[in-house]
Design an enzyme around this catalytic site. Structure first.
Site, PDB file in Angstrom:
ATOM      1  N   CYS A   1       0.839  -1.199   0.000  1.00 53.36           N
ATOM      2  CA  CYS A   1       0.000   0.000   0.000  1.00 53.36           C
ATOM      3  C   CYS A   1       0.880   1.257   0.000  1.00 53.36           C
ATOM      4  CB  CYS A   1      -0.979  -0.046   1.165  1.00 53.36           C
ATOM      5  SG  CYS A   1      -2.366   1.108   0.994  1.00 53.36           S
TER       6      CYS A   1
ATOM      7  N   HIS B   1      -3.519  -5.261   0.036  1.00 50.88           N
ATOM      8  CA  HIS B   1      -3.022  -5.732   1.335  1.00 50.88           C
ATOM      9  C   HIS B   1      -3.002  -7.268   1.356  1.00 50.88           C
ATOM     10  CE1 HIS B   1      -2.932  -1.983   3.782  1.00 50.88           C
ATOM     11  NE2 HIS B   1      -3.758  -1.567   2.840  1.00 50.88           N
TER      12      HIS B   1
ATOM     13  N   GLU C   1      -1.698  -9.211   3.393  1.00 57.08           N
ATOM     14  CA  GLU C   1      -1.802  -9.780   4.743  1.00 57.08           C
ATOM     15  C   GLU C   1      -3.233 -10.138   5.113  1.00 57.08           C
ATOM     16  OE1 GLU C   1      -1.998  -5.244   5.452  1.00 57.08           O
ATOM     17  OE2 GLU C   1      -1.145  -6.660   4.012  1.00 57.08           O
TER      18      GLU C   1
END
Length: 209
Positions: free
Chosen positions: A43, A177, A179
């Site tokens: 990001c 993202h 994650e």
């Protein structure tokens, strides 16, 4: 902090909001780029890659994100036109979106990001951002060497950037993202790639792919 960065085997520059620490993120990206240290930008960390490359490779010394300098002559990251600046939180580009791997490297090789995703042409990842790479600057940055290998389905929004493996062992950034979808037994490909690169195992993984 700088000595810790230099001693690390791999670096993640994560997302964030606001000007605090952004130039430090750019310095981390520059150090990793020049010293061939494995780097993953997520990001804002992806946007820092773009700003750093624009400043130090293309020579746009004042290149910046419009989030931090609205008067830059080279706004390489801009506010997304459909987002309302006055409404925070839910008023963002949110949720799962498709990324298409649209470009190979100049030598014809597949991007390391696409290889890590098992050669898929399209992947779905989750997003949370209000700024994006300026479409008007994409071609100049891409042609200078920082390759925007993954883009949204319209081709207008940049999702993944990287340097070719001939120049750097692992220098990858993503607007999304990863994650959010990573799990202990099924790690997200960008994180897996960083760990492989940091432990010297990426080349062997790619050869087996």
């Amino acid at each position: 902090a700088w000595s810790k960065l230099k001693s690390a085997d791999g670096i993640i520059v994560p997302g964030g909001f606001g000007n605090r620490g952004f130039n430090g993120k750019c310095l981390a990206a520059e150090y990793c780029r020049k010293n061939k240290k494995p780097y993953l930008g997520i990001c804002l960390g992806f946007q820092a890659m773009v700003v750093e490359y624009s400043r130090n490779v293309l020579g746009w010394e004042d290149a910046n994100s419009a989030e931090f300098d609205e008067n830059s002559a080279h706004p390489v990251v801009i506010f997304m036109p459909e987002i309302d600046k006055e409404t925070m939180g839910g008023n963002m580009r949110l949720g799962a979106r498709n990324t298409k791997f649209t470009h190979k490297h100049d030598d014809g090789s597949m991007s390391i990001a696409q290889i890590l995703y098992g050669g898929l042409d399209v992947v779905s990842e989750r997003h949370r951002h209000r700024y994006e790479v300026n479409p008007e600057k994409v071609d100049e940055i891409h042609n200078a060497g920082l390759k925007f290998v993954g883009r949204d389905e319209s081709g207008e929004r940049m999702e993944v950037a990287e340097l070719p493996r001939s120049e750097h062992p692992f220098y990858v950034g993503c607007q999304y993202h990863p994650e959010f979808k990573s799990r202990p037994l099924t790690p997200s490909p960008p994180f897996y790639g960083l760990v492989l690169a940091a432990t010297g195992q990426l080349k062997g993984h790619v050869e087996k792919a």
